[in-house]
Design a protein around this motif. Structure first.
Motif, PDB file in Angstrom:
ATOM      1  N   GLU A  60      10.791  -3.275   5.941  1.00 14.02           N
ATOM      2  CA  GLU A  60      12.160  -3.685   6.254  1.00 14.02           C
ATOM      3  C   GLU A  60      12.294  -4.150   7.702  1.00 14.02           C
ATOM      4  O   GLU A  60      13.052  -5.068   8.019  1.00 14.02           O
ATOM      5  CB  GLU A  60      13.114  -2.527   5.949  1.00 14.02           C
ATOM      6  CG  GLU A  60      14.594  -2.873   5.883  1.00 14.02           C
ATOM      7  CD  GLU A  60      14.932  -4.145   5.090  1.00 14.02           C
ATOM      8  OE1 GLU A  60      14.388  -4.338   3.988  1.00 14.02           O
ATOM      9  OE2 GLU A  60      15.753  -4.944   5.596  1.00 14.02           O
ATOM     10  N   THR A  61      11.507  -3.553   8.605  1.00 11.91           N
ATOM     11  CA  THR A  61      11.614  -3.926  10.027  1.00 11.91           C
ATOM     12  C   THR A  61      11.031  -5.316  10.314  1.00 11.91           C
ATOM     13  O   THR A  61      11.150  -5.813  11.435  1.00 11.91           O
ATOM     14  CB  THR A  61      10.881  -2.900  10.902  1.00 11.91           C
ATOM     15  OG1 THR A  61       9.590  -2.655  10.318  1.00 11.91           O
ATOM     16  CG2 THR A  61      11.645  -1.586  10.972  1.00 11.91           C
ATOM     17  N   ARG A  92      17.772  -9.677   9.664  1.00  7.85           N
ATOM     18  CA  ARG A  92      18.925  -9.667   8.753  1.00  7.85           C
ATOM     19  C   ARG A  92      20.186 -10.272   9.379  1.00  7.85           C
ATOM     20  O   ARG A  92      21.258 -10.187   8.796  1.00  7.85           O
ATOM     21  CB  ARG A  92      19.198  -8.246   8.246  1.00  7.85           C
ATOM     22  CG  ARG A  92      18.084  -7.663   7.361  1.00  7.85           C
ATOM     23  CD  ARG A  92      18.015  -8.340   6.007  1.00  7.85           C
ATOM     24  NE  ARG A  92      16.995  -7.739   5.131  1.00  7.85           N
ATOM     25  CZ  ARG A  92      16.675  -8.194   3.930  1.00  7.85           C
ATOM     26  NH1 ARG A  92      17.294  -9.249   3.434  1.00  7.85           N
ATOM     27  NH2 ARG A  92      15.736  -7.617   3.213  1.00  7.85           N
ATOM     28  N   GLN A 142      10.777   0.894  -0.188  1.00  9.74           N
ATOM     29  CA  GLN A 142      11.215   0.427   1.137  1.00  9.74           C
ATOM     30  C   GLN A 142      10.467   1.218   2.212  1.00  9.74           C
ATOM     31  O   GLN A 142      10.426   2.450   2.151  1.00  9.74           O
ATOM     32  CB  GLN A 142      12.720   0.668   1.318  1.00  9.74           C
ATOM     33  CG  GLN A 142      13.616  -0.200   0.473  1.00  9.74           C
ATOM     34  CD  GLN A 142      13.512  -1.670   0.861  1.00  9.74           C
ATOM     35  OE1 GLN A 142      13.242  -2.493   0.001  1.00  9.74           O
ATOM     36  NE2 GLN A 142      13.690  -1.990   2.123  1.00  9.74           N
ATOM     37  N   ASP A 149      10.779   1.907   6.064  1.00 11.56           N
ATOM     38  CA  ASP A 149      11.630   1.687   7.232  1.00 11.56           C
ATOM     39  C   ASP A 149      11.102   2.565   8.352  1.00 11.56           C
ATOM     40  O   ASP A 149      11.514   3.700   8.515  1.00 11.56           O
ATOM     41  CB  ASP A 149      13.083   2.037   6.868  1.00 11.56           C
ATOM     42  CG  ASP A 149      14.054   1.214   7.700  1.00 11.56           C
ATOM     43  OD1 ASP A 149      13.617   0.663   8.734  1.00 11.56           O
ATOM     44  OD2 ASP A 149      15.234   1.130   7.311  1.00 11.56           O
ATOM     45  N   ASP A 150      10.126   2.028   9.090  1.00 13.34           N
ATOM     46  CA  ASP A 150       9.362   2.843  10.036  1.00 13.34           C
ATOM     47  C   ASP A 150       9.352   2.119  11.381  1.00 13.34           C
ATOM     48  O   ASP A 150       8.844   0.998  11.481  1.00 13.34           O
ATOM     49  CB  ASP A 150       7.938   2.986   9.468  1.00 13.34           C
ATOM     50  CG  ASP A 150       7.039   3.841  10.337  1.00 13.34           C
ATOM     51  OD1 ASP A 150       7.306   3.969  11.556  1.00 13.34           O
ATOM     52  OD2 ASP A 150       6.046   4.360   9.799  1.00 13.34           O
ATOM     53  N   ASN A 169       7.199  -2.598  14.566  1.00 15.93           N
ATOM     54  CA  ASN A 169       8.083  -3.423  15.368  1.00 15.93           C
ATOM     55  C   ASN A 169       7.209  -4.505  16.013  1.00 15.93           C
ATOM     56  O   ASN A 169       6.350  -4.211  16.847  1.00 15.93           O
ATOM     57  CB  ASN A 169       8.743  -2.528  16.428  1.00 15.93           C
ATOM     58  CG  ASN A 169       9.586  -3.318  17.410  1.00 15.93           C
ATOM     59  OD1 ASN A 169       9.207  -4.416  17.825  1.00 15.93           O
ATOM     60  ND2 ASN A 169      10.714  -2.761  17.781  1.00 15.93           N
ATOM     61  N   TYR A 208       6.110  -8.716   3.241  1.00 18.41           N
ATOM     62  CA  TYR A 208       7.114  -9.075   4.250  1.00 18.41           C
ATOM     63  C   TYR A 208       7.072 -10.586   4.450  1.00 18.41           C
ATOM     64  O   TYR A 208       6.084 -11.224   4.060  1.00 18.41           O
ATOM     65  CB  TYR A 208       6.862  -8.332   5.581  1.00 18.41           C
ATOM     66  CG  TYR A 208       5.441  -8.439   6.101  1.00 18.41           C
ATOM     67  CD1 TYR A 208       5.035  -9.512   6.881  1.00 18.41           C
ATOM     68  CD2 TYR A 208       4.489  -7.466   5.787  1.00 18.41           C
ATOM     69  CE1 TYR A 208       3.736  -9.614   7.344  1.00 18.41           C
ATOM     70  CE2 TYR A 208       3.173  -7.562   6.242  1.00 18.41           C
ATOM     71  CZ  TYR A 208       2.811  -8.631   7.020  1.00 18.41           C
ATOM     72  OH  TYR A 208       1.511  -8.744   7.468  1.00 18.41           O
TER      73      TYR A 208
END
Ligand SMILES: *[C@@H]1O[C@H](CO)[C@@H](O)[C@H](O)[C@H]1NC(C)=O
Ligand SMILES: *[C@@H]1O[C@H](CO)[C@@H](O)[C@H](O)[C@H]1NC(C)=O
Ligand SMILES: *[C@@H]1O[C@H](CO)[C@@H](O)[C@H](O)[C@H]1NC(C)=O
Length: 552
Positions: free
Chosen positions: A297-298, A302, A331, A333-334, A338, A435
């Motif tokens: 997700e990162t 969005r 999902q 989300d970590d 980054n 991704y």
């Protein structure tokens, strides 16, 4: 004079007799390894197949994309030799027999200069083929020529002092991704069956994504980097770019090292049972059903802009398709994942690049005129291209060294990230992570950088990642069928077979790739006596935002 006329008439007779037999002419548009081989077995000559691609390059490259730096003068004579071999044995010799390919111009070739897009290297002539080039030739492939890239593979806009600006085949206002932009744009345009690119952070996957193609960054060690103009031995990889998964698998099978390469110690990492894998044979032997796929997700942007929304929509729709096909989607989300933080803490080029390029330039086997060191390359009197926003980076690179104290800390950061990634796969029972390759559409020509790309995670950890077409944006004034969007499917080390199988099923389910509109034009096949010479557009096509040679 007389002889030449005779030859001319002989050629005419041969070509009329071919049409007299009523054979269908080979069509290079969207050609595959299989279609080339079918054509050969139906009586088409290898020389005609090669000529068909050369005719396209000659007729279309300058007008539309400026993707080619040089053409190999030997391709037609090699094709004729292969025709003689085929006639005597009635069999293809090698899995890539007569398959025309293009190479990013940072892969050493003994038959052509290897320039990395730099005017300063225009006459730099390796006398030994890169390991992957030798592997392709051993498999029967025919090297058509070399493609443009971001100069020295240092950004993703695909502009260079020697080659100029390569254009996105789907939108003449946009870049083709990069750094292997010529290897992407040329394959979208059916100038060859597949190409090779190199990938230090994004550079195979970004042009695959921007040109609606399949591109693979293999696990570190699977494919030898010997004879590649280096950026970083920690991060560099060579990978194929193709219009379909089948050809990607065939290309990977050919270039994966069959044994330890003493010129690239990472090839010692290949575990038992991986060497010699035929990635094509098992393509259909597994299914998405029951697979677990993690969504990072990162790695999405969005924010709702017209440059990000098409990407998010394409990825969301792809994720639904995967679920419909029976995959379980998790999902992830970590905050460890980054991109900007990873770039800052793990990127090794600023320590490794100068020393490795200096070693590359100092090899006795490198002939022709070329600077002795990277510092020389960027010296006064040489014309080179550095994007203005990269001045600081290049200056750091020119001073950087693996002796720097910070280097070891960076290598430790990579180790931590790699362990964390293994842990993410294990804890979530993942078969793959998915991704967008780029969080936004490929940037416009003249932009400061190809921002928003997510390739760094595979780049520094050495995990394999396969980029594939995920969709198109809506049509715009300059993009008649929309701008391509790509996703990455990343796996654990040495799971290329599984990634290719998953991509194969996604390809069948979604059928997203479409050729660029102009590339559908039929180009009559010319009867070449010798390979035509092409010149890249060079400095004339460099956007004014990128000045030549003003670094020091
Ligand atoms: C050559 O091989 C093809 C395919 O295997 C076969 O159909 C054909 O008859 C062979 N031709 C000759 C002259 O042996
Ligand atoms: C492997 O090769 C690289 C670059 O050529 C070198 O820096 C490194 O020290 C070598 N590693 C080992 C373990 O020999
Ligand atoms: C986004 O909007 C800008 C400004 O209206 C426009 O120039 C651009 O072409 C749009 N991009 C897309 C992909 O539609």
């Amino acid at each position: 004079m007389q002889l030449r006329h005779l030859k001319y008439w002989a050629l005419l007779l041969v070509s009329t007799s071919i049409t007299a037999h009523g054979q269908e002419q080979f069509d290079p548009r969207e050609a595959t390894v299989a279609s080339v081989h079918n054509a050969l077995y139906s009586g088409e000559s290898c020389r005609n197949i090669v000529s068909a691609f050369l005719s396209r390059i000659e007729a279309l490259d300058h007008e539309h994309i400026n993707s080619i730096i040089s053409l190999d003068p030997d391709s037609l004579s090699i094709a004729s030799q292969q025709d003689a071999l085929f006639a005597s044995k009635n069999a293809t010799i090698g899995p890539l027999f007569c398959v025309p390919v293009l190479l990013k111009d940072n892969l050493d070739t003994a038959s052509l200069p290897t320039t990395s897009g730099s005017l300063a290297l225009a006459d730099s002539r390796p006398s030994i083929d890169a390991a992957v080039v030798k592997a392709l030739k051993d498999a029967g492939a025919i090297i058509l020529g070399k493609t443009n890239l971001q100069e020295l593979a240092l950004e993703g806009i695909s502009v260079s002092s020697l080659g100029g600006q390569t254009i996105n085949p789907y939108d003449a206002d946009r870049t083709p991704g990069g750094s292997s932009g010529g290897s992407g744009a040329s394959i979208a345009a059916s100038f060859a069956v597949f190409s090779l690119g190199t990938d230090t952070i994004n550079s195979v996957r970004s042009p695959a994504s921007a040109n609606s193609l399949f591109g693979l960054r293999p696990t570190r060690g699977l494919v030898s980097r010997a004879g590649v103009v280096p950026n970083s031995h920690t991060q560099d990889a060579v990978g194929p770019i193709a219009r379909c998964v089948e050809d990607l698998a065939i290309a990977l099978s050919a270039i994966a090292s069959s044994q330890l390469d003493p010129e690239d110690n990472s090839t010692a990492l290949v575990p038992e049972g991986i060497r010699g894998t035929d990635y094509y044979r098992d393509l259909a032997s597994s299914s998405l059903s029951g697979k677990t796929i993690g969504v990072l997700e990162t790695f999405f942007d969005r924010t709702m802009t017209n440059e990000t929304e098409p990407v998010n929509d394409a990825l969301d729709s792809m994720i639904s398709r995967l679920q419909e096909a029976g995959a379980r989607v998790v999902q992830i989300d970590d905050p460890m994942y980054n991109v900007n933080a990873i770039l800052a803490s793990c990127e090794t080029q600023r320590f490794e690049l100068r020393q490795e390029v200096d070693q590359y330039l100092a090899r006795a086997s490198l002939k022709g005129q070329h600077p002795a060191t990277l510092q020389d390359l960027y010296s006064e009197g040489n014309s080179y291209l550095v994007l203005p926003q990269q001045y600081g980076f290049i200056k750091a690179v020119l001073k950087g060294s693996t002796q720097d104290l910070e280097y070891e800390a960076v290598l430790n950061n990579i180790k931590d990230l790699t362990m964390h990634l293994h842990d993410t796969f294990k804890t979530n029972h993942l078969d793959a992570i998915i991704y967008p390759q780029q969080r936004n559409l490929p940037v416009r020509i003249g932009a400061a950088s190809q921002h928003g790309r997510n390739g760094i995670l595979a780049g520094v950890t050495g995990f394999p990642s396969l980029a594939l077409p995920a969709g198109f944006s809506s049509a715009t004034e300059t993009a008649a069928i929309g701008i391509p969007i790509g996703l990455e499917l990343m796996g654990l080390p040495w799971t290329e077979a599984k990634l290719l199988q998953m991509a194969h099923e996604i390809q069948a389910l979604t059928q997203i790739r479409k050729p660029p509109v102009w590339a559908g034009r039929h180009i009559p096949v010319r009867d070449y006596a010798t390979v035509p010479s092409v010149m890249p557009k060079g400095a004339n096509s460099i956007p004014p935002a990128y000045p030549l040679g003003v670094l020091l």
